[in-house]
Structures are given as structure tokens and as C-alpha cells.
Design a protein around this motif. Sequence first.
Motif, PDB file in Angstrom:
ATOM      1  N   LEU A 132       0.907  49.850  16.965  1.00  0.00           N
ATOM      2  CA  LEU A 132      -1.359  50.629  16.729  1.00  0.00           C
ATOM      3  C   LEU A 132      -1.458  52.022  18.063  1.00  0.00           C
ATOM      4  CD1 LEU A 132      -3.404  48.928  14.813  1.00  0.00           C
ATOM      5  CD2 LEU A 132      -2.149  50.548  13.852  1.00  0.00           C
ATOM      6  N   LYS A 133      -1.636  52.562  17.916  1.00  0.00           N
ATOM      7  CA  LYS A 133      -2.882  53.446  19.140  1.00  0.00           C
ATOM      8  C   LYS A 133      -3.901  53.176  19.699  1.00  0.00           C
ATOM      9  CE  LYS A 133       1.746  55.446  20.478  1.00  0.00           C
ATOM     10  NZ  LYS A 133       2.582  55.562  21.714  1.00  0.00           N
ATOM     11  N   LYS A 134      -4.479  53.060  20.247  1.00  0.00           N
ATOM     12  CA  LYS A 134      -6.209  53.113  20.989  1.00  0.00           C
ATOM     13  C   LYS A 134      -6.568  54.668  21.421  1.00  0.00           C
ATOM     14  CE  LYS A 134      -8.570  49.432  21.815  1.00  0.00           C
ATOM     15  NZ  LYS A 134      -9.024  47.885  22.468  1.00  0.00           N
ATOM     16  N   LEU A 135      -7.534  54.911  20.857  1.00  0.00           N
ATOM     17  CA  LEU A 135      -7.875  55.955  21.702  1.00  0.00           C
ATOM     18  C   LEU A 135      -9.094  55.649  22.317  1.00  0.00           C
ATOM     19  CD1 LEU A 135      -7.814  58.970  21.822  1.00  0.00           C
ATOM     20  CD2 LEU A 135      -9.948  59.354  20.386  1.00  0.00           C
ATOM     21  N   ARG A 136      -9.551  56.035  23.579  1.00  0.00           N
ATOM     22  CA  ARG A 136     -10.726  56.180  24.761  1.00  0.00           C
ATOM     23  C   ARG A 136     -10.896  57.608  25.146  1.00  0.00           C
ATOM     24  NH1 ARG A 136     -10.258  52.086  29.519  1.00  0.00           N
ATOM     25  NH2 ARG A 136      -9.030  53.103  30.118  1.00  0.00           N
ATOM     26  N   VAL A 137     -12.381  57.538  24.958  1.00  0.00           N
ATOM     27  CA  VAL A 137     -12.630  58.839  24.646  1.00  0.00           C
ATOM     28  C   VAL A 137     -13.995  59.093  25.937  1.00  0.00           C
ATOM     29  CG1 VAL A 137     -13.444  59.161  22.811  1.00  0.00           C
ATOM     30  CG2 VAL A 137     -12.751  61.061  24.274  1.00  0.00           C
ATOM     31  N   ASN A 138     -14.642  59.599  26.976  1.00  0.00           N
ATOM     32  CA  ASN A 138     -15.669  60.011  26.933  1.00  0.00           C
ATOM     33  C   ASN A 138     -16.681  61.146  27.117  1.00  0.00           C
ATOM     34  OD1 ASN A 138     -13.872  58.526  29.260  1.00  0.00           O
ATOM     35  ND2 ASN A 138     -16.646  58.529  30.225  1.00  0.00           N
ATOM     36  N   ILE A 139     -17.191  60.650  26.109  1.00  0.00           N
ATOM     37  CA  ILE A 139     -18.437  62.136  25.573  1.00  0.00           C
ATOM     38  C   ILE A 139     -19.761  61.934  26.324  1.00  0.00           C
ATOM     39  CG2 ILE A 139     -18.782  60.086  23.063  1.00  0.00           C
ATOM     40  CD1 ILE A 139     -18.463  63.783  23.548  1.00  0.00           C
ATOM     41  N   PRO A 140     -20.533  63.010  26.061  1.00  0.00           N
ATOM     42  CA  PRO A 140     -21.798  62.402  26.352  1.00  0.00           C
ATOM     43  C   PRO A 140     -22.906  61.995  25.237  1.00  0.00           C
ATOM     44  CG  PRO A 140     -21.397  65.736  27.136  1.00  0.00           C
ATOM     45  CD  PRO A 140     -20.561  64.077  26.205  1.00  0.00           C
ATOM     46  N   LYS A 141     -23.801  61.635  25.568  1.00  0.00           N
ATOM     47  CA  LYS A 141     -24.144  60.782  24.666  1.00  0.00           C
ATOM     48  C   LYS A 141     -24.466  61.677  23.308  1.00  0.00           C
ATOM     49  CE  LYS A 141     -28.475  57.691  23.640  1.00  0.00           C
ATOM     50  NZ  LYS A 141     -29.845  57.113  24.609  1.00  0.00           N
ATOM     51  N   GLU A 142     -25.116  62.515  23.738  1.00  0.00           N
ATOM     52  CA  GLU A 142     -25.831  63.287  22.627  1.00  0.00           C
ATOM     53  C   GLU A 142     -25.342  63.536  21.353  1.00  0.00           C
ATOM     54  OE1 GLU A 142     -25.974  66.586  25.873  1.00  0.00           O
ATOM     55  OE2 GLU A 142     -26.571  63.956  25.737  1.00  0.00           O
ATOM     56  N   ASP A 143     -23.463  64.188  22.259  1.00  0.00           N
ATOM     57  CA  ASP A 143     -22.595  64.768  20.962  1.00  0.00           C
ATOM     58  C   ASP A 143     -20.989  63.176  20.776  1.00  0.00           C
ATOM     59  OD1 ASP A 143     -22.924  67.256  22.120  1.00  0.00           O
ATOM     60  OD2 ASP A 143     -22.342  66.645  23.853  1.00  0.00           O
ATOM     61  N   LYS A 144     -21.620  62.010  20.932  1.00  0.00           N
ATOM     62  CA  LYS A 144     -20.731  60.595  20.489  1.00  0.00           C
ATOM     63  C   LYS A 144     -20.879  61.246  18.975  1.00  0.00           C
ATOM     64  CE  LYS A 144     -24.302  57.268  21.142  1.00  0.00           C
ATOM     65  NZ  LYS A 144     -24.261  56.629  19.232  1.00  0.00           N
ATOM     66  N   GLU A 145     -22.127  61.120  18.405  1.00  0.00           N
ATOM     67  CA  GLU A 145     -22.143  60.726  16.588  1.00  0.00           C
ATOM     68  C   GLU A 145     -20.818  61.833  15.530  1.00  0.00           C
ATOM     69  OE1 GLU A 145     -22.991  57.909  14.613  1.00  0.00           O
ATOM     70  OE2 GLU A 145     -23.694  57.314  17.080  1.00  0.00           O
ATOM     71  N   ASP A 146     -20.863  63.387  16.841  1.00  0.00           N
ATOM     72  CA  ASP A 146     -20.579  64.394  15.884  1.00  0.00           C
ATOM     73  C   ASP A 146     -18.459  64.354  16.227  1.00  0.00           C
ATOM     74  OD1 ASP A 146     -22.475  65.852  14.875  1.00  0.00           O
ATOM     75  OD2 ASP A 146     -22.996  66.918  17.121  1.00  0.00           O
ATOM     76  N   LEU A 147     -18.284  63.591  17.715  1.00  0.00           N
ATOM     77  CA  LEU A 147     -17.635  62.938  17.652  1.00  0.00           C
ATOM     78  C   LEU A 147     -16.765  62.236  16.506  1.00  0.00           C
ATOM     79  CD1 LEU A 147     -15.203  63.396  19.603  1.00  0.00           C
ATOM     80  CD2 LEU A 147     -16.111  61.085  20.880  1.00  0.00           C
ATOM     81  N   LYS A 148     -17.441  61.016  16.647  1.00  0.00           N
ATOM     82  CA  LYS A 148     -16.977  59.923  15.330  1.00  0.00           C
ATOM     83  C   LYS A 148     -16.805  60.554  13.971  1.00  0.00           C
ATOM     84  CE  LYS A 148     -20.576  56.718  16.558  1.00  0.00           C
ATOM     85  NZ  LYS A 148     -21.080  56.035  17.118  1.00  0.00           N
ATOM     86  N   LYS A 149     -17.812  61.497  13.419  1.00  0.00           N
ATOM     87  CA  LYS A 149     -17.083  62.228  12.589  1.00  0.00           C
ATOM     88  C   LYS A 149     -15.898  63.026  12.645  1.00  0.00           C
ATOM     89  CE  LYS A 149     -19.752  64.984   9.099  1.00  0.00           C
ATOM     90  NZ  LYS A 149     -19.896  65.769   8.716  1.00  0.00           N
ATOM     91  N   GLY A 150     -15.882  63.459  13.678  1.00  0.00           N
ATOM     92  CA  GLY A 150     -14.903  64.508  13.818  1.00  0.00           C
ATOM     93  C   GLY A 150     -13.163  63.501  13.476  1.00  0.00           C
ATOM     94  N   LEU A 151     -13.355  62.530  14.736  1.00  0.00           N
ATOM     95  CA  LEU A 151     -11.982  61.984  14.807  1.00  0.00           C
ATOM     96  C   LEU A 151     -12.014  61.143  13.286  1.00  0.00           C
ATOM     97  CD1 LEU A 151     -13.115  60.250  18.810  1.00  0.00           C
ATOM     98  CD2 LEU A 151     -11.104  62.342  17.640  1.00  0.00           C
ATOM     99  N   SER A 152     -13.130  60.713  12.836  1.00  0.00           N
ATOM    100  CA  SER A 152     -12.593  59.577  11.450  1.00  0.00           C
ATOM    101  C   SER A 152     -11.933  60.744  10.257  1.00  0.00           C
ATOM    102  CB  SER A 152     -14.053  59.329  11.051  1.00  0.00           C
ATOM    103  OG  SER A 152     -13.729  58.682   9.677  1.00  0.00           O
ATOM    104  N   GLU A 153     -12.280  61.937  10.845  1.00  0.00           N
ATOM    105  CA  GLU A 153     -11.912  62.715   9.291  1.00  0.00           C
ATOM    106  C   GLU A 153      -9.808  62.909   9.561  1.00  0.00           C
ATOM    107  OE1 GLU A 153     -14.737  66.180   9.909  1.00  0.00           O
ATOM    108  OE2 GLU A 153     -16.007  65.394   8.130  1.00  0.00           O
TER     109      GLU A 153
END
Length: 358
Positions: A132-153
Motif C-alpha cells: 500500500l501507499k500512504k499519502l501525507r500532505v500539508n493543507i491550510p486549515k480552511e481547505d482540508k475538508e475540500d481536500l479530503k473530499k477530492g482525494l476520496s473521490e
Amino acid sequence: MMKINELMKRLDEIAPFKDSEDWDNTGLLVGDSEAEVTGVLTTLDCSLETVDEAIGKDLNTIVSHHPLIFPKVNSITEHFYGRIIRKLIKNDINLITMHTNLDHQPNGVSHMIAEALGYPDTEILIPKKYELKKLRVNIPKEDKEDLKKGLSEGGVGNQGDYTECFFEYPVTGQFRPNEDANPHIGTRNELETVDEYIVEAVFDSGRQDQVIDALLKVHPYEEPAFDIFTINNVPNKGLGVKFNYDDRLDSLIELLEDKMDHPVVNVVKSNEQDISTVGIIGGSGMSYADAAFRQGIDVLITGDVKYHEAYDAKLLGRNIIDAGHYLEMFMKEGLETLIKDNIGLNAVSSKTNTNPFQ
């Protein structure tokens, strides 16, 4: 009524098709994904007689273990496998194959064989390691929910029966955009500090390119900071099963012959003491014999044992029972039960004997 594409999704839950070996040919081999399923016939092989059986029982879907289209088919005529494929198409019969993906499940083919012998309490014999691979990414606090949604898709965050599995923790990031930068936050040539979050999640190693594409599309930064790590995971999947058996080797052979209703092919008797642990690898399993015996088994039941493989086993002091490849016939009833219990469809196990040996 359920359509073939929905049935495929449900079968994927029973035995994910991604668990198939690279050389294998599984999935919907013949058929129409929009066709409605009238019923399922489970079988080891798809023969002309199997198709006749499905037609006679008004079952328009066959789920086989062995692939019909394998290896490469160059033409579909009235000869060879073309006869079967043409008959399937003419009668609107769908053919789905679950081969090595079914082999690698804890309740897969080898387990079905053990269960038919009266030993349902089994363990995986040779665990399969998944990279498996693990992704670790830095993101501004206000953008993290949009990031998780996009990554999940994009396929990130799937772990077993769970989706959207993310881990996050706050950090402080700093950067200095140069005169050519177009920063989402900050000013050119000035040092900027930002309250950020680190978001982590795993994904299948084969999806790395898609995951990076999804990350770059959804991340607000011009140059996002991220890492990808390789990890090994050992789920409850693998090849073959083992179970406890407190009796003599000859008694095990008699049990096999009674359940199969025909003699085993050959036996290598190297150590005839009481048997305490039995291993089963349905089909052709001798290439895995070393790994199997490292798991502490006293005898391996499999098929297609070659002379020199048997000779080597004798010298190594290993007991081998060659019960033939058709030993896998027990999967017909096993898969019938899985489909009935997990999907709720009308499923019938084939009564056609496709064993080429007499």
C-alpha cells in the motif's frame, strides 16, 4: 430485478476482482452489463453442457471459477472454445469468472474444500502481503475538508470495508514565494507562516498516478507539499487454508475419496505419523509447497503434482496428497451459498461434471 453491473459490484464485495493475479482473466467475460439477472448457475468450468444446464433452469448468468477465455482467444468460430462463446451469446447467457480473486479470500475455494470435508474452522495458509501507499500532505486549515473530499473521490482513504479514512493534525508551515510565484497565500519575496494541517491516508499502490492527479486538482497551492510512503499490509487474505486434524494420513485419504466419490490421483507418504495440521491449496499448488510447509502443516492436499515435485517432496520428508485439479468442484456449492447469503439472488450449483479425466 438486479442487473449484471449491480451483481458485479456485489460479487466484488465477496471477492474483490483487484485481488486477481495479473495474468488472470476475471470479471464479466461474456454478456451485457445492463441485462437483468434471472438467476445464477455456479460452476467450476463453463462447458457446452453447463450452458445447456443454465438454459434449462432459466438462469441467464453463469459464474465460473476457471476462465473460459484464457489464454488469448484469436477467433470465435464453431471450433474449440468458440463453440461455447457462440452458444452463450446466442442464448443471452452472461458469463462471469471469479478465479484467483476467489482463491485469495479467507472463505474462498480452499476453505470451501475444507468445509466440504467437514472442517469449516480454517486459517489462511500463506498470507498475502499487499503493498500500500500512504499519502501525507500539508493543507491550510480552511481547505482540508475540500481536500479530503477530492482525494476520496480519487480512491484515497479506502481501508477494507471502510472509506474516507483520514488522519489529520495541526502544524505550522512557512514559505517565501519568489518573484515568479503565484501564491495562494502570502506575498512575493516575503516570508509567510500559515496554520496548516497534515492529512494522511492510504491508497492502493497501483493508483498512485490517479492519486497525484486528484491531489493537484484539489489542492489550492501552486506547489503543494506532500510525501508518498510505501507500506506493507497483511490482511486476512492469502492462498490456501490450514486446519487441525487429529488422525492418521490414511484416514484423511479415505475421507477425501469418500467426499469426492473417486480415488485420489497419487499420494506421497514420507511421514506416516499422526496428522495434526492439514493444508489445502485448490488447483495446482506445488509451486507454493515450500511456503506452505513453512506454516507447520503435516500434509498438503493439492492437484496437478508432477513426478519430480513428488520426488523432491519424498526426499524432504513431506506428505503430499494429489487429489486432482477437479478437487475444486466443491466451490460450486460454496459459491452458491455465498451468493444466496450475501446477495439474495436465486443461485444454483451446477450438476454438470466437467472433469476431463475418467
